[in-house]
Design a protein around this motif. Structure first.
Motif, PDB file in Angstrom:
ATOM      1  N   LEU A  86      -7.089   7.437   6.780  1.00  0.00           N
ATOM      2  CA  LEU A  86      -5.884   8.244   6.885  1.00  0.00           C
ATOM      3  C   LEU A  86      -5.746   9.085   5.624  1.00  0.00           C
ATOM      4  O   LEU A  86      -5.790   8.549   4.517  1.00  0.00           O
ATOM      5  CB  LEU A  86      -4.683   7.299   7.051  1.00  0.00           C
ATOM      6  CG  LEU A  86      -3.298   7.882   7.188  1.00  0.00           C
ATOM      7  CD1 LEU A  86      -3.204   8.799   8.406  1.00  0.00           C
ATOM      8  CD2 LEU A  86      -2.284   6.750   7.314  1.00  0.00           C
ATOM      9  N   ALA A  96       2.755   9.534   7.795  1.00  0.00           N
ATOM     10  CA  ALA A  96       1.592   8.716   7.449  1.00  0.00           C
ATOM     11  C   ALA A  96       1.996   7.261   7.206  1.00  0.00           C
ATOM     12  O   ALA A  96       1.283   6.338   7.621  1.00  0.00           O
ATOM     13  CB  ALA A  96       0.894   9.284   6.217  1.00  0.00           C
ATOM     14  N   ALA A 100       0.635   4.135   9.295  1.00  0.00           N
ATOM     15  CA  ALA A 100      -0.037   3.037   8.590  1.00  0.00           C
ATOM     16  C   ALA A 100       0.644   1.702   8.895  1.00  0.00           C
ATOM     17  O   ALA A 100      -0.037   0.684   9.066  1.00  0.00           O
ATOM     18  CB  ALA A 100      -0.058   3.303   7.091  1.00  0.00           C
ATOM     19  N   THR A 110      -6.911  -0.231   7.274  1.00  0.00           N
ATOM     20  CA  THR A 110      -6.721   1.195   7.024  1.00  0.00           C
ATOM     21  C   THR A 110      -6.989   1.519   5.563  1.00  0.00           C
ATOM     22  O   THR A 110      -6.506   0.839   4.661  1.00  0.00           O
ATOM     23  CB  THR A 110      -5.284   1.619   7.394  1.00  0.00           C
ATOM     24  OG1 THR A 110      -5.049   1.268   8.759  1.00  0.00           O
ATOM     25  CG2 THR A 110      -5.092   3.111   7.224  1.00  0.00           C
ATOM     26  N   ALA A 112      -6.631   4.790   2.939  1.00  0.00           N
ATOM     27  CA  ALA A 112      -5.911   6.058   2.848  1.00  0.00           C
ATOM     28  C   ALA A 112      -6.279   6.802   1.575  1.00  0.00           C
ATOM     29  O   ALA A 112      -6.619   6.201   0.559  1.00  0.00           O
ATOM     30  CB  ALA A 112      -4.408   5.822   2.882  1.00  0.00           C
ATOM     31  N   SER A 114      -4.422   9.814  -0.702  1.00  0.00           N
ATOM     32  CA  SER A 114      -3.264  10.673  -0.970  1.00  0.00           C
ATOM     33  C   SER A 114      -2.960  10.604  -2.458  1.00  0.00           C
ATOM     34  O   SER A 114      -3.426   9.708  -3.158  1.00  0.00           O
ATOM     35  CB  SER A 114      -2.034  10.221  -0.169  1.00  0.00           C
ATOM     36  OG  SER A 114      -1.517   8.997  -0.646  1.00  0.00           O
ATOM     37  N   LEU A 125       2.750   5.053   0.899  1.00  0.00           N
ATOM     38  CA  LEU A 125       1.543   4.796   1.665  1.00  0.00           C
ATOM     39  C   LEU A 125       0.637   3.789   0.969  1.00  0.00           C
ATOM     40  O   LEU A 125       0.070   2.905   1.614  1.00  0.00           O
ATOM     41  CB  LEU A 125       0.799   6.114   1.907  1.00  0.00           C
ATOM     42  CG  LEU A 125      -0.409   6.063   2.816  1.00  0.00           C
ATOM     43  CD1 LEU A 125      -0.035   5.571   4.212  1.00  0.00           C
ATOM     44  CD2 LEU A 125      -1.063   7.445   2.899  1.00  0.00           C
ATOM     45  N   VAL A 129      -1.168   0.402   3.178  1.00  0.00           N
ATOM     46  CA  VAL A 129      -2.563   0.352   3.636  1.00  0.00           C
ATOM     47  C   VAL A 129      -3.353  -0.733   2.904  1.00  0.00           C
ATOM     48  O   VAL A 129      -2.915  -1.257   1.889  1.00  0.00           O
ATOM     49  CB  VAL A 129      -3.254   1.729   3.461  1.00  0.00           C
ATOM     50  CG1 VAL A 129      -2.573   2.788   4.325  1.00  0.00           C
ATOM     51  CG2 VAL A 129      -3.298   2.148   2.007  1.00  0.00           C
ATOM     52  N   HIS A 132      -6.137   2.088  -0.971  1.00  0.00           N
ATOM     53  CA  HIS A 132      -5.635   3.450  -1.197  1.00  0.00           C
ATOM     54  C   HIS A 132      -6.428   4.109  -2.312  1.00  0.00           C
ATOM     55  O   HIS A 132      -6.673   3.496  -3.351  1.00  0.00           O
ATOM     56  CB  HIS A 132      -4.156   3.420  -1.576  1.00  0.00           C
ATOM     57  CG  HIS A 132      -3.584   4.780  -1.734  1.00  0.00           C
ATOM     58  ND1 HIS A 132      -3.590   5.446  -2.945  1.00  0.00           N
ATOM     59  CD2 HIS A 132      -3.036   5.627  -0.826  1.00  0.00           C
ATOM     60  CE1 HIS A 132      -3.052   6.635  -2.768  1.00  0.00           C
ATOM     61  NE2 HIS A 132      -2.704   6.775  -1.502  1.00  0.00           N
TER      62      HIS A 132
END
Length: 177
Positions: A86, A96, A100, A110, A112, A114, A125, A129, A132
């Protein structure tokens, strides 16, 4: 101005490389497990990050086992052997985060990408997740004469992090074979 932009962008790339190496490795491990287990990596880019999704699915060297998370605005069926990548601009992206959380509730691992934005009292986020990767870009790169900034290459920093993941996944899958 291009020289300033290039210097600033290289600095961001270096920070991602140096500070996110372990997260890239851990994220690649999750995604590689899906490939090795004959599952899929579902990819979704929010907003302009659809560019990263397009690269993963249709680029010159597509990501192994990659599929779009959404088809015709409907989420595809994701199973336990699958995982999700993601990508969004900021860790505060409500769409998002909601996505998630839904994936997490369904037991889907997941990863991610960002830029982490610090907030008080709100979920971000990176808290939702499994892994990350911080793309580090929270403000434009180039200052003008009045002190404001411009030049916000969020897709470029996210693509850099994506390629770091992709190369690590490739190494892991090749070692397994």
């Amino acid at each position: 101005m291009l020289k300033i932009f290039t210097t600033q962008l290289q600095g961001h790339f270096n920070r991602i490389m140096e500070q996110e190496e372990m997260n890239m490795e851990d994220g690649a491990r999750i995604l590689a497990q899906s490939i090795i287990s004959e599952g899929s990596i579902f990819v979704h880019g929010c907003g302009e990050m659809a560019a990263v999704e397009t690269e993963a699915l249709f680029g010159a060297e597509p990501l192994l086992s990659a599929k779009p998370l959404f088809t015709n605005d409907k989420m595809n069926e994701v199973e336990g052997v699958d995982s999700v990548l993601l990508i969004t601009r900021f860790s505060t992206d409500k769409e998002a985060i909601k996505l998630a959380e839904e994936l997490h509730d369904n037991g889907i691992q997941t990863v991610a990408i960002s830029a982490i934005v610090k907030t008080e009292g709100e979920h971000t986020l990176n808290e939702v997740v499994d892994i990350h990767i911080d793309s580090k870009l929270t403000k434009p790169l180039i200052p003008d004469d009045l002190g404001t900034r411009f030049g916000f290459p969020s897709v470029m920093t996210a693509l850099y992090a994506y390629f770091g993941l992709k190369f690590t996944i490739k190494e892991m899958v090749e070692e397994f074979d």
